[in-house]
Design a protein around this motif. Structure first.
Motif, PDB file in Angstrom:
ATOM      1  N   PHE A   1      16.922  -0.966   1.320  1.00 28.63           N
ATOM      2  CA  PHE A   1      15.721  -0.604   1.656  1.00 28.63           C
ATOM      3  C   PHE A   1      16.367   0.539   2.615  1.00 28.63           C
ATOM      4  O   PHE A   1      16.592   0.877   3.872  1.00 28.63           O
ATOM      5  N   ILE A   2      15.092   2.116   1.733  1.00 26.87           N
ATOM      6  CA  ILE A   2      15.793   3.397   2.934  1.00 26.87           C
ATOM      7  C   ILE A   2      13.858   3.460   3.613  1.00 26.87           C
ATOM      8  O   ILE A   2      13.348   2.999   3.926  1.00 26.87           O
ATOM      9  N   VAL A   3      14.023   3.954   4.967  1.00 28.11           N
ATOM     10  CA  VAL A   3      12.926   2.758   6.114  1.00 28.11           C
ATOM     11  C   VAL A   3      13.533   5.175   6.832  1.00 28.11           C
ATOM     12  O   VAL A   3      14.677   4.952   7.271  1.00 28.11           O
ATOM     13  N   SER A   4      12.198   5.736   6.745  1.00 29.01           N
ATOM     14  CA  SER A   4      12.337   7.143   6.838  1.00 29.01           C
ATOM     15  C   SER A   4      10.976   7.591   7.302  1.00 29.01           C
ATOM     16  O   SER A   4       9.484   6.763   7.781  1.00 29.01           O
ATOM     17  N   GLY A   5      10.359   8.492   8.641  1.00 25.64           N
ATOM     18  CA  GLY A   5       9.286   8.999   9.208  1.00 25.64           C
ATOM     19  C   GLY A   5       9.927   9.957  10.383  1.00 25.64           C
ATOM     20  O   GLY A   5      11.016   9.681  10.055  1.00 25.64           O
ATOM     21  N   PRO A   6       9.190  10.532  10.768  1.00 29.61           N
ATOM     22  CA  PRO A   6       9.466  11.481  12.055  1.00 29.61           C
ATOM     23  C   PRO A   6      10.155  11.101  13.139  1.00 29.61           C
ATOM     24  O   PRO A   6      10.169   9.994  13.812  1.00 29.61           O
ATOM     25  N   SER A   7      10.773  12.078  13.892  1.00 20.66           N
ATOM     26  CA  SER A   7      11.474  11.987  14.912  1.00 20.66           C
ATOM     27  C   SER A   7      10.532  11.162  16.012  1.00 20.66           C
ATOM     28  O   SER A   7       9.218  11.850  15.940  1.00 20.66           O
ATOM     29  N   GLY A   8      10.939  10.311  16.711  1.00 23.38           N
ATOM     30  CA  GLY A   8      10.016   9.729  17.939  1.00 23.38           C
ATOM     31  C   GLY A   8       8.700   8.758  17.663  1.00 23.38           C
ATOM     32  O   GLY A   8       8.190   8.027  18.000  1.00 23.38           O
ATOM     33  N   VAL A   9       8.967   8.459  16.271  1.00 23.87           N
ATOM     34  CA  VAL A   9       7.754   7.796  15.488  1.00 23.87           C
ATOM     35  C   VAL A   9       7.939   6.095  16.055  1.00 23.87           C
ATOM     36  O   VAL A   9       7.607   5.512  15.716  1.00 23.87           O
ATOM     37  N   GLY A  10       9.602   5.852  16.290  1.00 27.79           N
ATOM     38  CA  GLY A  10      10.082   4.835  16.994  1.00 27.79           C
ATOM     39  C   GLY A  10      10.188   3.483  15.721  1.00 27.79           C
ATOM     40  O   GLY A  10      10.474   2.084  15.565  1.00 27.79           O
ATOM     41  N   LYS A  11      11.144   4.134  14.906  1.00 24.01           N
ATOM     42  CA  LYS A  11      12.108   3.666  13.764  1.00 24.01           C
ATOM     43  C   LYS A  11      12.631   2.820  14.598  1.00 24.01           C
ATOM     44  O   LYS A  11      13.143   1.656  14.634  1.00 24.01           O
ATOM     45  N   SER A  12      13.889   3.271  15.562  1.00 29.52           N
ATOM     46  CA  SER A  12      14.861   2.823  16.067  1.00 29.52           C
ATOM     47  C   SER A  12      14.768   0.982  16.405  1.00 29.52           C
ATOM     48  O   SER A  12      14.527   0.058  16.400  1.00 29.52           O
ATOM     49  N   THR A  13      13.144   1.287  17.332  1.00 29.52           N
ATOM     50  CA  THR A  13      12.615   0.150  18.332  1.00 29.52           C
ATOM     51  C   THR A  13      12.259  -0.704  17.150  1.00 29.52           C
ATOM     52  O   THR A  13      12.448  -2.171  16.846  1.00 29.52           O
ATOM     53  N   VAL A  14      11.873  -0.442  15.880  1.00 28.93           N
ATOM     54  CA  VAL A  14      11.226  -1.243  15.335  1.00 28.93           C
ATOM     55  C   VAL A  14      12.081  -2.033  14.509  1.00 28.93           C
ATOM     56  O   VAL A  14      12.046  -2.790  13.388  1.00 28.93           O
ATOM     57  N   LEU A  15      13.168  -1.132  13.771  1.00 32.15           N
ATOM     58  CA  LEU A  15      14.585  -1.755  13.309  1.00 32.15           C
ATOM     59  C   LEU A  15      14.581  -2.789  14.254  1.00 32.15           C
ATOM     60  O   LEU A  15      15.935  -3.995  13.314  1.00 32.15           O
ATOM     61  N   ARG A  16      14.992  -2.261  15.529  1.00 34.40           N
ATOM     62  CA  ARG A  16      16.327  -3.054  16.360  1.00 34.40           C
ATOM     63  C   ARG A  16      15.484  -4.862  16.662  1.00 34.40           C
ATOM     64  O   ARG A  16      16.546  -5.610  16.448  1.00 34.40           O
ATOM     65  N   LEU A  17      13.986  -5.014  16.794  1.00 29.42           N
ATOM     66  CA  LEU A  17      13.612  -6.228  16.629  1.00 29.42           C
ATOM     67  C   LEU A  17      13.762  -6.719  15.649  1.00 29.42           C
ATOM     68  O   LEU A  17      13.753  -7.881  15.255  1.00 29.42           O
ATOM     69  N   LEU A  18      13.052  -6.099  13.718  1.00 19.80           N
ATOM     70  CA  LEU A  18      13.226  -6.579  12.709  1.00 19.80           C
ATOM     71  C   LEU A  18      14.987  -7.044  12.068  1.00 19.80           C
ATOM     72  O   LEU A  18      14.960  -8.350  12.306  1.00 19.80           O
ATOM     73  N   LEU A  19      16.041  -6.711  12.829  1.00 21.81           N
ATOM     74  CA  LEU A  19      17.587  -7.124  12.674  1.00 21.81           C
ATOM     75  C   LEU A  19      17.451  -8.250  13.600  1.00 21.81           C
ATOM     76  O   LEU A  19      18.611  -9.200  13.348  1.00 21.81           O
ATOM     77  N   ASP A  20      17.026  -8.458  14.672  1.00 18.85           N
ATOM     78  CA  ASP A  20      16.901  -9.759  15.544  1.00 18.85           C
ATOM     79  C   ASP A  20      16.574 -10.920  14.924  1.00 18.85           C
ATOM     80  O   ASP A  20      16.657 -12.127  15.163  1.00 18.85           O
ATOM     81  N   ARG A  21      15.258 -10.600  14.129  1.00 19.85           N
ATOM     82  CA  ARG A  21      14.746 -11.223  13.932  1.00 19.85           C
ATOM     83  C   ARG A  21      15.114 -12.048  12.570  1.00 19.85           C
ATOM     84  O   ARG A  21      15.012 -12.992  11.880  1.00 19.85           O
ATOM     85  N   LYS A  22      16.032 -11.323  11.767  1.00 20.16           N
ATOM     86  CA  LYS A  22      16.287 -11.842  10.593  1.00 20.16           C
ATOM     87  C   LYS A  22      18.247 -10.438  10.170  1.00 20.16           C
ATOM     88  O   LYS A  22      18.362  -9.793   9.847  1.00 20.16           O
ATOM     89  N   PRO A  23      18.769 -11.419  11.475  1.00 20.22           N
ATOM     90  CA  PRO A  23      20.136 -10.995  11.652  1.00 20.22           C
ATOM     91  C   PRO A  23      21.400 -11.166   9.975  1.00 20.22           C
ATOM     92  O   PRO A  23      22.571 -10.593  10.125  1.00 20.22           O
ATOM     93  N   ASP A  24      20.434 -11.498   9.295  1.00 18.89           N
ATOM     94  CA  ASP A  24      21.002 -11.683   7.484  1.00 18.89           C
ATOM     95  C   ASP A  24      21.485  -9.654   7.112  1.00 18.89           C
ATOM     96  O   ASP A  24      21.628  -9.795   5.768  1.00 18.89           O
ATOM     97  N   ILE A  25      19.896  -9.093   7.136  1.00 22.10           N
ATOM     98  CA  ILE A  25      20.164  -7.597   7.273  1.00 22.10           C
ATOM     99  C   ILE A  25      21.562  -7.245   7.286  1.00 22.10           C
ATOM    100  O   ILE A  25      21.609  -7.002   8.698  1.00 22.10           O
TER     101      ILE A  25
END
Length: 199
Positions: free
Chosen positions: A7-31
């Motif tokens: 899965f590719i996740v793209s978006g402009p700098s500052g959109v909050g990708k890192s924050t969103v992905l950090r929470l996703l990975l906390d909830r789905k540690p198998d990714i």
């Protein structure tokens, strides 16, 4: 065992990708989250090998020559690349892989691996994006303006992605990403192959 998806996740700098992905990975540690290589300097609190593989320009160029990257691109004066070895190992273990990469890199990956799933994360508004970039406190006013110009260019390619997520809240963005990943594993070809592989 079913092979993992990328899965590719793209978006402009500052959109909050890192924050969103950090929470996703906390909830789905198998990714498996692919750690990119970059020539930019570390920001305060960033750790080599966890946030990025920080490389000198000469080393980065050597990796390009050795075809070690699935993709690489220049962004605001620095180079970023996705090492392919660990991605392939994770997918062969059955893990889904997330690549946090910008538009140029996504085009490169898709041209080599058209089966990847592309997700674009957008801000709820341009004024909100400017506010987030300013409050982050890592860039000068001039660099923020350059990032906003770049964001509008990136937004023009968003329609080429498979999914579009608006990050108006981290919780809703994570819910939508989770739903996308689940839906991609419910495609008929994958489910039928799973049934046919069972005794």
């Amino acid at each position: 065992m079913q092979k993992g998806k990328t899965f590719i996740v793209s978006g402009p700098s500052g959109v909050g990708k890192s924050t969103v992905l950090r929470l996703l990975l906390d909830r789905k540690p198998d990714i498996y989250f692919s750690v990119s290589s970059t020539t930019r300097d570390p920001r305060p609190g960033e750790i080599d090998g966890i946030h990025y593989h920080f490389l000198g320009m000469d080393t980065f160029q050597e990796r390009i020559a050795n075809d070690d990257f699935l993709e690489y691109a220049e962004y605001v004066g620095n180079f970023y690349g996705t090492p392919k070895k660990n991605i392939d190992l994770a997918m062969n273990r059955g893990q889904d892989v997330i690549l946090d990469i910008e538009i140029q890199g996504a085009i490169q990956v898709t041209s080599k691996r058209p089966e990847v799933v592309r997700i674009f994360i957008a801000p709820p508004s341009w004024s909100e994006l400017e506010r987030r970039l300013t409050e982050r406190g890592t860039d000068s006013a001039d660099k923020i303006q350059k990032r906003l110009v770049r964001a509008k260019v990136e937004f023009q390619t968003a329609h080429t992605y498979d999914y579009f997520v608006i990050n108006d809240s981290v919780e809703s963005a994570v819910r939508e990403l989770t739903a996308i990943i689940t839906a991609e594993h419910c495609k008929p070809t994958e489910r039928m192959a799973l049934i046919n592989s069972r005794p």
